[in-house]
Write a protein that holds these residues in place. Structure first.
Motif, PDB file in Angstrom:
ATOM      1  N   TYR B 239       6.335 -25.533  16.104  1.00  0.00           N
ATOM      2  CA  TYR B 239       7.768 -25.834  16.072  1.00  0.00           C
ATOM      3  C   TYR B 239       8.037 -27.312  15.841  1.00  0.00           C
ATOM      4  CZ  TYR B 239       7.965 -21.021  17.382  1.00  0.00           C
ATOM      5  OH  TYR B 239       7.789 -19.664  17.363  1.00  0.00           O
ATOM      6  N   GLY B 240       7.011 -27.999  15.381  1.00  0.00           N
ATOM      7  CA  GLY B 240       7.173 -29.364  14.929  1.00  0.00           C
ATOM      8  C   GLY B 240       6.576 -29.474  13.531  1.00  0.00           C
ATOM      9  N   LYS B 241       6.661 -28.364  12.797  1.00  0.00           N
ATOM     10  CA  LYS B 241       6.093 -28.342  11.441  1.00  0.00           C
ATOM     11  C   LYS B 241       6.719 -29.429  10.572  1.00  0.00           C
ATOM     12  CE  LYS B 241       4.611 -23.506  10.905  1.00  0.00           C
ATOM     13  NZ  LYS B 241       4.888 -22.221  10.217  1.00  0.00           N
ATOM     14  N   LEU B 242       5.904 -30.013   9.733  1.00  0.00           N
ATOM     15  CA  LEU B 242       6.390 -31.073   8.858  1.00  0.00           C
ATOM     16  C   LEU B 242       7.510 -30.555   7.960  1.00  0.00           C
ATOM     17  CD1 LEU B 242       6.100 -33.959   7.915  1.00  0.00           C
ATOM     18  CD2 LEU B 242       4.231 -33.241   6.415  1.00  0.00           C
ATOM     19  N   ASP B 243       7.357 -29.350   7.417  1.00  0.00           N
ATOM     20  CA  ASP B 243       8.400 -28.828   6.523  1.00  0.00           C
ATOM     21  C   ASP B 243       9.657 -28.443   7.301  1.00  0.00           C
ATOM     22  OD1 ASP B 243       6.704 -26.910   7.582  1.00  0.00           O
ATOM     23  OD2 ASP B 243       6.472 -25.778   5.732  1.00  0.00           O
ATOM     24  N   ALA B 244       9.501 -27.942   8.513  1.00  0.00           N
ATOM     25  CA  ALA B 244      10.674 -27.610   9.320  1.00  0.00           C
ATOM     26  C   ALA B 244      11.440 -28.880   9.699  1.00  0.00           C
ATOM     27  CB  ALA B 244      10.260 -26.841  10.577  1.00  0.00           C
ATOM     28  N   ASP B 245      10.699 -29.937  10.040  1.00  0.00           N
ATOM     29  CA  ASP B 245      11.371 -31.195  10.379  1.00  0.00           C
ATOM     30  C   ASP B 245      12.070 -31.784   9.158  1.00  0.00           C
ATOM     31  OD1 ASP B 245      10.542 -30.908  12.965  1.00  0.00           O
ATOM     32  OD2 ASP B 245       9.306 -32.705  13.017  1.00  0.00           O
ATOM     33  N   LEU B 246      11.430 -31.673   7.992  1.00  0.00           N
ATOM     34  CA  LEU B 246      12.079 -32.149   6.765  1.00  0.00           C
ATOM     35  C   LEU B 246      13.328 -31.329   6.468  1.00  0.00           C
ATOM     36  CD1 LEU B 246       8.977 -32.847   4.494  1.00  0.00           C
ATOM     37  CD2 LEU B 246      10.658 -34.535   5.283  1.00  0.00           C
ATOM     38  N   ALA B 247      13.239 -30.029   6.681  1.00  0.00           N
ATOM     39  CA  ALA B 247      14.395 -29.170   6.422  1.00  0.00           C
ATOM     40  C   ALA B 247      15.568 -29.571   7.312  1.00  0.00           C
ATOM     41  CB  ALA B 247      14.031 -27.706   6.655  1.00  0.00           C
ATOM     42  N   ALA B 248      15.296 -29.803   8.589  1.00  0.00           N
ATOM     43  CA  ALA B 248      16.359 -30.240   9.494  1.00  0.00           C
ATOM     44  C   ALA B 248      16.897 -31.598   9.075  1.00  0.00           C
ATOM     45  CB  ALA B 248      15.839 -30.296  10.933  1.00  0.00           C
ATOM     46  N   ALA B 249      15.988 -32.501   8.722  1.00  0.00           N
ATOM     47  CA  ALA B 249      16.396 -33.858   8.345  1.00  0.00           C
ATOM     48  C   ALA B 249      17.314 -33.836   7.136  1.00  0.00           C
ATOM     49  CB  ALA B 249      15.158 -34.709   8.051  1.00  0.00           C
ATOM     50  N   MET B 250      16.988 -33.005   6.160  1.00  0.00           N
ATOM     51  CA  MET B 250      17.770 -32.991   4.925  1.00  0.00           C
ATOM     52  C   MET B 250      19.052 -32.178   5.093  1.00  0.00           C
ATOM     53  SD  MET B 250      15.956 -34.935   3.099  1.00  0.00           S
ATOM     54  CE  MET B 250      14.261 -35.571   3.164  1.00  0.00           C
ATOM     55  N   MET B 251      18.953 -31.027   5.763  1.00  0.00           N
ATOM     56  CA  MET B 251      20.146 -30.189   5.938  1.00  0.00           C
ATOM     57  C   MET B 251      21.187 -30.898   6.792  1.00  0.00           C
ATOM     58  SD  MET B 251      21.098 -27.187   4.760  1.00  0.00           S
ATOM     59  CE  MET B 251      19.952 -25.791   4.694  1.00  0.00           C
ATOM     60  N   GLY B 252      20.737 -31.841   7.586  1.00  0.00           N
ATOM     61  CA  GLY B 252      21.664 -32.570   8.438  1.00  0.00           C
ATOM     62  C   GLY B 252      22.425 -33.676   7.728  1.00  0.00           C
ATOM     63  N   ILE B 253      22.050 -33.973   6.472  1.00  0.00           N
ATOM     64  CA  ILE B 253      22.798 -34.988   5.708  1.00  0.00           C
ATOM     65  C   ILE B 253      24.142 -34.394   5.284  1.00  0.00           C
ATOM     66  CG2 ILE B 253      22.779 -36.401   3.612  1.00  0.00           C
ATOM     67  CD1 ILE B 253      19.698 -36.340   3.714  1.00  0.00           C
ATOM     68  N   ASN B 254      25.171 -35.191   5.344  1.00  0.00           N
ATOM     69  CA  ASN B 254      26.510 -34.730   4.948  1.00  0.00           C
ATOM     70  C   ASN B 254      26.473 -34.062   3.576  1.00  0.00           C
ATOM     71  OD1 ASN B 254      26.547 -36.960   6.773  1.00  0.00           O
ATOM     72  ND2 ASN B 254      28.773 -36.938   6.615  1.00  0.00           N
ATOM     73  N   ALA B 255      27.136 -32.898   3.463  1.00  0.00           N
ATOM     74  CA  ALA B 255      27.341 -32.190   2.189  1.00  0.00           C
ATOM     75  C   ALA B 255      26.111 -31.422   1.703  1.00  0.00           C
ATOM     76  CB  ALA B 255      27.808 -33.141   1.086  1.00  0.00           C
ATOM     77  N   VAL B 256      25.004 -31.457   2.438  1.00  0.00           N
ATOM     78  CA  VAL B 256      23.811 -30.725   1.983  1.00  0.00           C
ATOM     79  C   VAL B 256      23.918 -29.255   2.388  1.00  0.00           C
ATOM     80  CG1 VAL B 256      21.320 -30.447   2.312  1.00  0.00           C
ATOM     81  CG2 VAL B 256      22.296 -32.717   1.940  1.00  0.00           C
ATOM     82  N   LYS B 257      23.580 -28.356   1.466  1.00  0.00           N
ATOM     83  CA  LYS B 257      23.669 -26.918   1.724  1.00  0.00           C
ATOM     84  C   LYS B 257      22.366 -26.171   1.452  1.00  0.00           C
ATOM     85  CE  LYS B 257      27.067 -25.489   3.012  1.00  0.00           C
ATOM     86  NZ  LYS B 257      27.650 -25.598   4.365  1.00  0.00           N
ATOM     87  N   GLY B 258      21.357 -26.860   0.934  1.00  0.00           N
ATOM     88  CA  GLY B 258      20.101 -26.171   0.664  1.00  0.00           C
ATOM     89  C   GLY B 258      18.929 -27.132   0.640  1.00  0.00           C
ATOM     90  N   VAL B 259      17.777 -26.639   1.067  1.00  0.00           N
ATOM     91  CA  VAL B 259      16.558 -27.458   1.076  1.00  0.00           C
ATOM     92  C   VAL B 259      15.404 -26.595   0.599  1.00  0.00           C
ATOM     93  CG1 VAL B 259      14.986 -28.840   2.481  1.00  0.00           C
ATOM     94  CG2 VAL B 259      17.409 -28.771   3.072  1.00  0.00           C
ATOM     95  N   GLU B 260      14.602 -27.153  -0.281  1.00  0.00           N
ATOM     96  CA  GLU B 260      13.398 -26.467  -0.740  1.00  0.00           C
ATOM     97  C   GLU B 260      12.183 -27.377  -0.553  1.00  0.00           C
ATOM     98  OE1 GLU B 260      14.902 -23.604  -4.339  1.00  0.00           O
ATOM     99  OE2 GLU B 260      14.574 -25.701  -4.860  1.00  0.00           O
ATOM    100  N   ILE B 261      11.077 -26.778  -0.187  1.00  0.00           N
ATOM    101  CA  ILE B 261       9.794 -27.495  -0.153  1.00  0.00           C
ATOM    102  C   ILE B 261       8.963 -26.948  -1.311  1.00  0.00           C
ATOM    103  CG2 ILE B 261       7.730 -27.976   1.206  1.00  0.00           C
ATOM    104  CD1 ILE B 261      10.211 -29.082   2.585  1.00  0.00           C
ATOM    105  N   GLY B 262       8.413 -27.844  -2.104  1.00  0.00           N
ATOM    106  CA  GLY B 262       7.623 -27.394  -3.264  1.00  0.00           C
ATOM    107  C   GLY B 262       8.469 -26.546  -4.183  1.00  0.00           C
ATOM    108  N   ASP B 263       7.944 -25.366  -4.554  1.00  0.00           N
ATOM    109  CA  ASP B 263       8.678 -24.527  -5.504  1.00  0.00           C
ATOM    110  C   ASP B 263       9.899 -23.850  -4.890  1.00  0.00           C
ATOM    111  OD1 ASP B 263       6.815 -25.237  -7.335  1.00  0.00           O
ATOM    112  OD2 ASP B 263       6.079 -23.221  -7.757  1.00  0.00           O
TER     113      ASP B 263
END
Lengths: 372, 372, 372, 372
Positions: B239-263
């Motif tokens: 529950y501290g996965k690098l991709d999960a933390d990145l997803a939270a970090a990016m989704m938390g930016i104003n106006a962001v609605k989607g996050v993808e890792i790799g493909d």
């Protein structure tokens, strides 16, 4: 915060490996006085359970959950709820291949790089088997949010999507805008092994998934999840945003590579006018004419349905040999023997629902804590 | 965990509203002895600074950062680093419209629903102005990970994407597979106001964004970000996965609605064979023949470039009046007067880079803590 | 959890050094809608402010607090409250002595051992000046718990304790068992510079502290604190116990070496019968015949007054030279020039009260989050 | 942070009630590659195990620990270590008394006030039985800090203290100033059932404890604990101070009412000169001439022995009936039938050691994370 713990006030910690004696979850912070026993949690585990059709792995696990603590006289006590699921079908097999070399697409190499060491039996801790613990914890979380209805489905397999009008009808009817449902699932979803709301698509998917299975290949999937009845106000800006927490919750599920809230990437292709969610007075408070935002603005629920889409990659375990390296760094080839899901996204449906429940339950308590 | 705090070992807490006297960030847990002064952080703020072209908001903010603590004789001391940015251009205007009614697409209604109350001046705490604090904190985080190069760019505006071969060349050349760059940004990105690596696309975007601006409309964007030099092993399942933390970090930016890792979502349309990332021995350790996974497996970095894609919705502030309701629940219409970005994704580039740096720096320390 | 952050739901993060431009605290998680401005917080800072009598350090700091965020139209908004206090009286002096060698009893050596580096001006981050930030944050916390009255006093200086019957009368009258007071402090405490409720003791302490001051020596003190009106139920077993959190809160104050709840070490010398707190029905619910437990059982408040005792060591800064070593490890001697408190425990009173308020406010929200 | 979880990087979560099927702990964040199996942990549980002499409760629990996860081929894998201890001797008895009324001095009333509900069998979650989970977790923690030696003992029972010179000799010889011991416990401690280093006191205590036992009464105790080999630099100001974390760790143990670091309350009665810990160059780095501070300055270890004193109140379970109230608020009387420790502090010794190990191990990782 523990790296194997998720949540702030309603928290769960999972433990266990694919081939250890058991796996489990400890759910902490649960409100007291909620009616609970194993039978409340078991149905969700049954939905995720492997071996129920030829489209999922043939590993036979009864996945019987036991409650070891935190419950007295049929009610939660407010103390930690320990949930345990024994591993039963740990087939004794020869692991020398995967002990020596890294399965491409799996976490084998990454675990070795991190820990210098790994439990290679069935993927150890990185096995999707751990998601059973999340589903069990999610069963507790649902008790915390009786006002919320959660429904997930597979909306796409191998690039073949369900009918758009079925999808819209589903979101509007089952989920509704500001209208609560009675919680009964979309009927057709119960009639196929894919959690598919579109009977036509379900037929096509039979062939897609079976072809992949027979070829020793695999396919990806997209899972959608809608939660209705979420009151406006849940969520916690700026680094406990509801959408950010959902993104972490979903991206942390095995094989997930993408998360969208509301229109997601499609919103990036709309104009401001097209993407607007105008408001108007309704019979029971504010209503919205659209829900591009997926029920969340500024990290806080708006009262509309919370809509999440999750991309699952194709299962990395395939029968076609792939180049890889040994632990000593020598070139070799490896293919994955043994039982696996040809489309791991299918059994992802109960996991996505569980994570949705866990995030929402946590935010309910968090909101109540700060705002009363 | 504080809801306005992000991170585990390298953590930052932000504070401040759009129209208060100042905004700021407190960065805690920074390793001691790193050379730092304001000039190290300022360039990142300058890149995000508004009013630099007609394609961004005309609010004029110098965004001069001050370091108030945690630094002595030009080096970090290991104690909290307090960063403050004064708000200078808070135009005194009439806020009675937004005080009375909710701007559709904004967080106004959600904040009121949560707190029963909101600072309506310029969006208050929900304003994208807060992202300046993240960028400042990200400037500190970069010092913690000198081994990593981070490069983001706009890859799509209003549905118009950069050339696919430019994109591939960019990822391969600037980022490289297991090859570190010298950190210089892709040249063409400096020659246009869009952080666009494709000069042809940049030309087209001038018209797209300017048309939107003149029409009082807005457009969405997709931002990509690549981090190279991330050692295999960073990340922390489950529950501290690098991709999960990145997803939270990016989704938390104003106006962001989607996050993808790799493909990302495209991976859901591939077969297991197509999605494989085979490995082979390389001159300096293991190499990969592809990077569909975006550099992360099982939540742990593989040593390949970490690739993230982020969808920004079109700015909600548009000149076309939208139906909405007043605080009393009456129907009304509202349009957004005043200065705004016609494409908020553009200035999202330095913010995405900052969040990438903050997540990676945190995981570097977390990995070192557990694994030495 | 940030190491410079305290609390779970109501959290504060402090920053700043003794001789930097300012110090401050960011209070996160505060409920919205509470009436607040600087004048609400300032009285607590004034009580802690140095230079008000000859019995405290002569450093002159106005300690004017500024609210930089989180407040709108005189009410808390639910977003982070940034509090800043400028450092005014940073006398420019020669720090070459303390830069080169470690002051015995201070944290100089420990900071160097940890960070390889330290801000040696006035103790840097380890200076008791940081406690002003806690007091400011505590001022916010008090608003969260209007049902609670907090009163601390010095009960012992240099081994000379206040009269036992005064102490008992104080606890019983001001604090009462299950009886709320009107919040007015014990009168005699305002009439002496020691926060001493016993006028006879206050007279004796004048000589004790002044003798120490004139001799360039220092004395220790014991501070007691009582909180009344704490509802039964606040607290959270087993690792968020109210008494454990109070212990951490108090032990973390500069110069504190011991913490007792209720009878503390004296309880270890009682029999079970002597230590019992029998219950009986009262006019407004259960009442207790004694309060050896200090208002906490099993980590949860019982509704009785919460009683804490805190031991402050004598100030380490004394004029008598002490053997020590230089940064290079050579033997040397050092004495502390400059301004200091001859009895640091005196000014600890408002700090102890602030930490009590912060712990209780946090637990109020935590309890409400879990138990509604 | 979970309220049933302790620690930052090395964290443990406990679960379980006195009369449930089992209790347990999940230890997360443990470094990988440490040699471990049940036999490494069991001796610490055996030391805490009840029923070994007439001076402790007669409940017979084998306290056999099982490792359910996180270990592979005899080594920690870096993933969560699940430890389970079955409850064996849950004597079926009549709980109607304690179900209806609150045992004075116990947490019964507080639990009901908090949760509206409680597991009344043997104290449920508030039972000291939970401390077995801490001791098991502490066994893991010790593996993380092989450089540290931890030794606790009972220094006082019923107000009768061990000989002062024995105590000083013990601290100096076993613990030493900056001198590591070989880990062997003080011989006499093994020869009596009190963890008492002073054979004379042990003889006196036999009578004190036996008298209390025969009278159905109870007595309190003071436990001291010394950790040597703690490197200067562990600890984390300002709200993760080593002493504050130790205070929370110790105060959170059942029946503890006071915690001292170093000289504790006695330091409040010393002058600055008496309390000084002067430094001088030593053969292997800095040495101190005294250790009033108990090895911690500014929240950071100084390299001296870390010294903690912990006060245990007398067991609340006594045979003399005490006035109390029923759940309905009626007056009644209650005395505690059944098995209990006449002096709960005795079996606190292994618990205090475990908490010391857990705090130190956590800080070792935290320090390594930030400072490398």
């Amino acid at each position: 915060m523990s790296v194997n713990t998720f949540g702030r006030l309603l928290r769960f910690t999972t433990w266990g490996e694919s081939h250890g004696p058991a796996i489990g979850a400890v759910v902490d912070g649960c409100p007291p006085g909620l009616a609970i026993d194993e039978s409340v949690i078991q149905p969700f585990l049954d939905a995720r359970r492997p071996g129920q059709s030829k489209f999922t792995t043939q590993r036979q696990e009864p996945d019987q959950v036991r409650i070891l603590s935190g419950v007295f006289e049929g009610k939660t006590t407010g103390t930690p709820i320990s949930l345990m699921i024994e591993n039963v079908d740990q087939r004794s097999k020869d692991y020398s291949d995967v002990a020596k070399a890294y399965r491409p697409g799996h976490a084998d190499y990454a675990y070795d790089a991190k820990y210098g060491f790994r439990d290679y039996r069935g993927g150890g801790r990185s096995s999707a088997r751990e998601t059973a613990s999340r589903v069990a914890a999610g069963g507790v979380a649902r008790l915390v949010i009786p006002e919320v209805t959660i429904q997930a489905w597979v909306s796409e397999i191998g690039g073949d999507a369900i009918n758009g009008s079925v999808r819209r009808q589903l979101i509007e009817t089952v989920a509704g805008y500001n209208k609560l449902t009675d919680g009964s699932p979309w009927p057709t979803m119960q009639e196929n092994p894919f959690f598919c709301p579109d009977p036509e698509a379900a037929k096509r998917w039979e062939k897609i998934v079976d072809d992949a299975r027979l070829a020793g290949s695999s396919v990806g999937a997209v899972v959608e999840c809608v939660a209705t009845g979420v009151p406006a106000g849940w969520g916690a800006p700026l680094y406990g945003k509801l959408d950010a927490d959902l993104a972490a919750a979903m991206m942390g599920i095995n094989a997930v590579k993408g998360v969208e809230i509301g229109d997601g990437f499609a919103a990036a292709r709309l104009t401001g006018e097209q993407n607007a969610d105008p408001m108007h007075p309704g019979a029971n408070g504010p209503e919205f004419s659209a829900n591009h935002a997926g029920g969340i603005a500024g990290g806080i629920a708006t009262g509309q349905p919370v809509v999440v889409r999750v991309a699952f990659k194709p299962t990395s375990s395939i029968l076609t040999p792939q180049p890889t390296i040994t632990r000593e760094g020598e070139a070799t080839e490896l293919f994955t023997k043994g039982r696996h899901d040809p489309c791991v996204g299918i059994r992802g449906v109960p996991v996505v629902e569980a994570m949705m429940a866990l995030v929402l339950a946590d935010h309910k308590l968090l909101h109540r804590g700060q705002c009363g």
